[in-house]
Design a protein around this motif. Structure first.
Motif, short mmCIF file in Angstrom:
data_model
loop_
_atom_site.label_atom_id
_atom_site.label_comp_id
_atom_site.label_asym_id
_atom_site.label_seq_id
_atom_site.Cartn_x
_atom_site.Cartn_y
_atom_site.Cartn_z
N ALA B 379 1.08 -0.81 -0.05
CA ALA B 379 -0.16 -0.07 -0.40
C ALA B 379 1.08 1.33 0.07
O ALA B 379 0.61 2.29 -0.77
CB ALA B 379 -1.18 0.14 1.23
N ILE B 380 1.92 1.36 0.94
CA ILE B 380 3.00 2.34 0.94
C ILE B 380 3.95 2.82 -0.59
O ILE B 380 3.87 3.69 -0.84
CB ILE B 380 3.94 2.51 1.59
CG1 ILE B 380 2.81 2.38 3.37
CG2 ILE B 380 5.25 3.35 1.82
CD1 ILE B 380 3.95 2.24 4.36
N SER B 381 3.81 1.85 -1.33
CA SER B 381 4.85 1.61 -2.50
C SER B 381 3.32 2.41 -3.70
O SER B 381 3.98 3.02 -4.02
CB SER B 381 4.77 0.42 -3.17
OG SER B 381 5.59 -0.05 -2.25
N PHE B 382 2.36 1.53 -3.22
CA PHE B 382 0.95 2.44 -4.34
C PHE B 382 1.35 3.62 -4.13
O PHE B 382 0.94 4.16 -4.74
CB PHE B 382 -0.23 0.92 -4.01
CG PHE B 382 -1.09 1.81 -5.45
CD1 PHE B 382 -1.09 2.13 -6.95
CD2 PHE B 382 -1.82 2.66 -4.55
CE1 PHE B 382 -1.70 2.12 -7.19
CE2 PHE B 382 -3.32 3.07 -5.21
CZ PHE B 382 -3.30 2.63 -6.63
N ARG B 383 0.99 3.68 -2.74
CA ARG B 383 0.34 5.36 -2.47
C ARG B 383 1.46 5.83 -3.13
O ARG B 383 1.57 7.72 -3.58
CB ARG B 383 -0.17 5.92 -1.31
CG ARG B 383 -0.12 7.03 -0.28
CD ARG B 383 -1.22 6.99 -0.69
NE ARG B 383 -1.89 8.46 -1.22
CZ ARG B 383 -2.75 9.18 -1.51
NH1 ARG B 383 -4.04 8.57 -0.59
NH2 ARG B 383 -3.44 9.55 -1.83
N ASN B 384 2.84 5.72 -2.90
CA ASN B 384 3.84 6.28 -3.14
C ASN B 384 4.21 6.87 -4.67
O ASN B 384 4.25 8.50 -5.23
CB ASN B 384 5.31 5.45 -3.01
CG ASN B 384 6.61 6.38 -2.41
OD1 ASN B 384 6.95 7.80 -3.11
ND2 ASN B 384 7.45 5.92 -2.25
N GLN B 385 4.19 5.77 -4.85
CA GLN B 385 4.08 5.96 -7.24
C GLN B 385 3.48 7.20 -7.60
O GLN B 385 3.18 7.57 -8.40
CB GLN B 385 4.27 4.77 -7.39
CG GLN B 385 4.76 3.19 -7.75
CD GLN B 385 6.54 4.09 -8.12
OE1 GLN B 385 6.48 5.08 -9.21
NE2 GLN B 385 7.07 5.29 -7.12
N SER B 386 1.86 6.38 -7.19
CA SER B 386 0.68 7.15 -7.54
C SER B 386 1.02 8.80 -7.03
O SER B 386 0.16 9.38 -8.29
CB SER B 386 -0.72 6.90 -6.81
OG SER B 386 -1.60 7.54 -7.39
N ASP B 387 1.35 9.07 -6.37
CA ASP B 387 1.46 10.62 -5.35
C ASP B 387 2.66 11.26 -6.74
O ASP B 387 2.40 12.24 -7.66
CB ASP B 387 2.11 10.64 -4.40
CG ASP B 387 0.80 10.69 -3.04
OD1 ASP B 387 0.01 10.63 -3.72
OD2 ASP B 387 1.04 10.69 -1.79
N GLN B 388 3.56 10.18 -6.95
CA GLN B 388 4.53 10.62 -7.65
C GLN B 388 4.36 11.08 -8.65
O GLN B 388 4.36 11.99 -9.82
CB GLN B 388 6.18 9.75 -8.17
CG GLN B 388 6.44 9.96 -6.32
CD GLN B 388 7.82 9.76 -6.50
OE1 GLN B 388 8.98 10.02 -7.30
NE2 GLN B 388 8.72 8.98 -5.25
N CYS B 389 3.51 10.36 -9.90
CA CYS B 389 3.30 9.81 -10.96
C CYS B 389 1.86 11.57 -11.26
O CYS B 389 1.97 11.92 -12.28
CB CYS B 389 2.14 8.02 -11.68
SG CYS B 389 3.42 7.77 -11.71
N SER B 390 1.23 11.67 -10.34
CA SER B 390 0.20 12.50 -10.65
C SER B 390 0.93 13.75 -10.51
O SER B 390 0.03 15.21 -10.66
CB SER B 390 -0.81 12.58 -8.95
OG SER B 390 -0.06 12.68 -7.77
#
Lengths: 234, 493
Positions: B379-390
């Motif tokens: 979940a941390i990986s996903f949130r982290n990547q999602s924030d960065q992609c956005s």
């Protein structure tokens, strides 16, 4: 061909199957009879690799089932005592699903033909399985086994709970399988059906195969006497 | 087969609706922020036009535009009053804007934009506006809080995957179907893996359709290679993340417990991986790298101003020694009052800049530590990547804030000296007010971070699938412990 060599299964202290030696040639119909707990279902479960043998080995077409279960499964089909199906699927769809699992893609005509051969006719094949009687589900189970086109079929009390007509249809089918060189191993309590379809009847008691009878050599009454004697000795 | 169930269809429909709502909110938020950024650019153009007019003596010909009439008329009025007193301009609040144009993928994640602004309204006198980051009201953010598409995918989608897969194997066993299945298939593990992944694919497909469809409808014209690349990364990590939940389900199913036990175990895992671990990790990192709250930063600047005011004579002396070329008319009380005021602000601003810089460094370090925690929970990986992609990651905003600070310092340079000396500004310098260049602001995931996140997710997936299929393989060759019912009616019993 099905073969068991010193096949033994032990559950803790209890010996469920005791050094079974058995050979069933292609086209032979072998019926296992005996009281509850005699070891019939254990034998079938060992051939299907549902359980592991404590010692000894089971073979199908010279393939050791415990060592090469995936390969062995291709040669084996199974009809349980009570066939359970996916209730939301029709008979045809259940047949399609299970035959796909076994790696067989069937055409619609093939599926209908197999169900017809198993005794499930016309519109019934397309009804949801949740509406099926036990006999109808058993017929779908038979069609699933036939679809696999296996060299050996294992049946665990397949006539249990079936009406006489359905039992008769199953008997005819088993005889037909025998003529097509399919090996059949059937566990049953139904001595009448066993005598009718089997080429050999094995009587089991306390995990041991105590006697083998050729149905042609004994009458119905004699067979019943032998079986009862075996059970009373327990 | 799962889709034949009415409950499954209703659940998927409700999840789809939630996704659509989250997407609509994200699109509205992004469009509002993009409108803010466009408006800020328009204001800057207007200020430049005014200065240009002053420079060429055609101030009167400047016409007010509809949106900016208030600001224009205010500045124009001040310049008309005393065109040679540009400190009046410097007193105009929110003189110059520095804005970060939001990526169209901002709709996917609120990210750090919830606490960091994408617009700084720079004051001609002090740094205080740069410090007071939360003064800009974002009404939509206060309504929907942290609920964004990333939250829905991170927290809700796993629940749907769990709902679809928790009984992938146990239901067959409970319906006495498993022995017939085991008799058919050469690999129960592979069958269960396919079953879990196909069901998860329903959720993944729904997420992909809603998210990509909405973004294409709303922002297709803003798509470029960078945005497409970021979107591809987002889709990949979302898919991996949801497949991990399917793999977890496969693993839990391999223990041959009841459906209820499987469901309870998976919900517990959800609680741990989605809620508890990210919260714990966030708290631990905050404890490890403490940062000052924003109001404390503002308070410190006020205290610095008070200190500078008390020691204004020393500040004045220091200024004179640093700028001997500037002649201060010490007998002009009005000018000296103004000079003292501006120098106090300037001194406080320098101190504030140091505090803010330290604050950014700490935030940056905190973001770095958090990125190391990718391995702890997917979940941390996903949130982290999602924030960065956005484009809403903390590192984007930190870099943007630092850049805004540079612009602020340059603006001060332009205004401070002429304001103190009550001289006319060099209009050419004013006309060349520094603009904000977005290039260099990180708006995509860092390569190393993406590799780490994706690698951690792949490791999770591989381990879970391997363990799950291995356990099923071991079990399918011996299912005696599963206590198959010898008879039973199956699903139709």
């Amino acid at each position: 061909m099905l073969e068991a060599k010193q096949l033994t299964k032990r559950y803790g202290e209890r010996l469920a199957l005791d050094a079974l030696d058995l050979q069933i040639a292609p086209g032979e119909v072998y019926c296992l009879v005996g009281a509850n707990g005699a070891g019939k279902t254990t034998t079938i479960s060992l051939f299907l690799n549902f359980i592991s043998p404590t010692s000894g080995a089971a073979f199908v077409n010279d393939i050791c089932i415990a060592e090469q279960p995936a390969l062995a499964k291709r040669h084996l089909a199974y009809i349980p005592e009570t066939v359970s199906l996916y209730g939301q699927l029709s008979g045809v769809e259940n047949l399609d699903y299970f035959s796909t699992l076994a790696g067989h893609r069937l055409s619609k005509d093939d599926k209908l033909s197999l169900l017809e051969r198993a005794g499930l006719h016309g519109r019934d094949a397309n009804r949801r399985a949740s509406e099926y009687s036990k006999g109808m589900r058993q017929k779908v189970g038979i069609a699933i086994a036939l679809a696999k086109n296996a060299s050996a079929i294992l049946m665990d009390e397949p006539t249990s709970g079936l009406d006489p007509q359905a039992s008769n249809e199953l008997s005819l089918l088993v005889k037909q399988l025998g003529t097509q060189q399919t090996t059949v191993l059937m566990a049953t309590h139904d001595l009448y059906r066993a005598k009718e379809v089997a080429s050999h009847i094995g009587i089991m008691r306390q995990g041991r195969l105590v006697e083998t009878v050729k149905p042609g050599d004994v009458s119905h009454a004699e067979l019943e006497m032998i079986a009862l004697r075996s059970m009373q000795l327990q | 087969m799962a889709l034949r169930s009415g409950g499954v269809r209703i659940t998927l429909a409700m999840f789809g609706l939630l996704l659509v709502i989250a997407m609509i909110l994200g699109v509205i938020r992004t469009q509002m922020r993009q409108r803010d950024a466009r408006f800020a650019e328009q204001e800057n153009r207007l200020v430049k036009e005014i200065f240009h007019d002053v420079l060429h003596g055609t101030l009167d010909s400047t016409e007010a535009t509809s949106d900016n009439s208030d600001k224009q008329s205010r500045i124009t009025k001040q310049l008309r009053m005393t065109a040679k007193s540009p400190y009046l301009v410097s007193h105009s609040s929110n003189l110059w804007n520095v804005s970060l144009f939001p990526s169209p993928l901002s709709a996917l994640s609120v990210g750090a934009s919830n606490t960091w602004p994408n617009l700084y309204q720079i004051h001609g006198v002090s740094l205080s506006k740069t410090v007071q980051r939360s003064d800009r009201v974002r009404p939509i953010a206060s309504v929907y809080g942290p609920i964004d598409v990333t939250f829905v995918v991170m927290a809700i989608a796993p629940l749907i995957v769990i709902g679809l897969t928790f009984n992938a194997s146990s239901r067959d066993r409970e319906s006495a179907l498993q022995n017939l299945i085991v008799a058919q298939t050469p690999s129960l593990g592979k069958l269960m893996a396919v079953r879990c992944f196909v069901r998860a694919a329903l959720v993944i497909g729904l997420v992909a359709c809603v998210v990509n469809g909405s973004l294409l409808i709303a922002f297709a014209s803003q798509f470029d290679l960078n945005v497409i690349g970021n979107l591809a990364i987002w889709n990949s990590v979302a898919m991996l993340y949801l497949l991990i939940w399917a793999a977890l389900s496969l693993f839990v199913n391999s223990f041959a417990k009841t459906s209820t036990a499987n469901g309870a175990a998976l919900l517990l895992l959800w609680l741990i991986l989605v809620l508890l671990i990210p919260r714990f990790v966030s708290n631990a990192v905050q404890d490890a790298v403490p940062t000052l709250p924003e109001n404390e930063l503002v308070e410190r600047e006020k205290r610095s101003f008070d200190r500078a005011t008390r020691n204004i004579d020393r500040v004045l002396q220091q200024f004179q020694s640093e700028h001997p070329e500037i002649e201060l008319r010490l007998d002009d009380e009005q000018q000296m009052t103004l000079a003292r005021y501006l120098l106090a602000h300037s001194a406080a601003g320098k101190e504030a800049a140091e505090n803010v810089s330290a604050h950014y460094s700490a935030q940056s370090l905190r973001a770095k530590y958090l990125s190391f925690c990718d391995w702890v929970s997917p979940a941390i990986s996903f949130r982290n990547q999602s924030d960065q992609c956005s484009g809403n990651s903390e590192r984007s905003f930190i870099a943007f804030s630092a850049r805004a600070g540079d612009v602020q310092a340059q603006v001060l340079e332009v205004f401070l000296q002429p304001s103190i000396t009550n001289q006319e500004c060099n209009m050419e310098t004013i006309a060349a007010l520094p603009g904000f260049q977005e290039s260099g602001i990180p708006r995509s995931p860092s390569f190393l971070n993406s590799v780490t996140s994706i690698a951690s997710m792949l490791v999770w997936l591989t381990i879970l699938v391997s363990l799950g299929t291995w356990r099923f393989r071991a079990k399918s060759s011996s299912i005696e412990r599963t206590q198959l019912p010898k008879s039973g009616g199956g699903e139709n019993a």
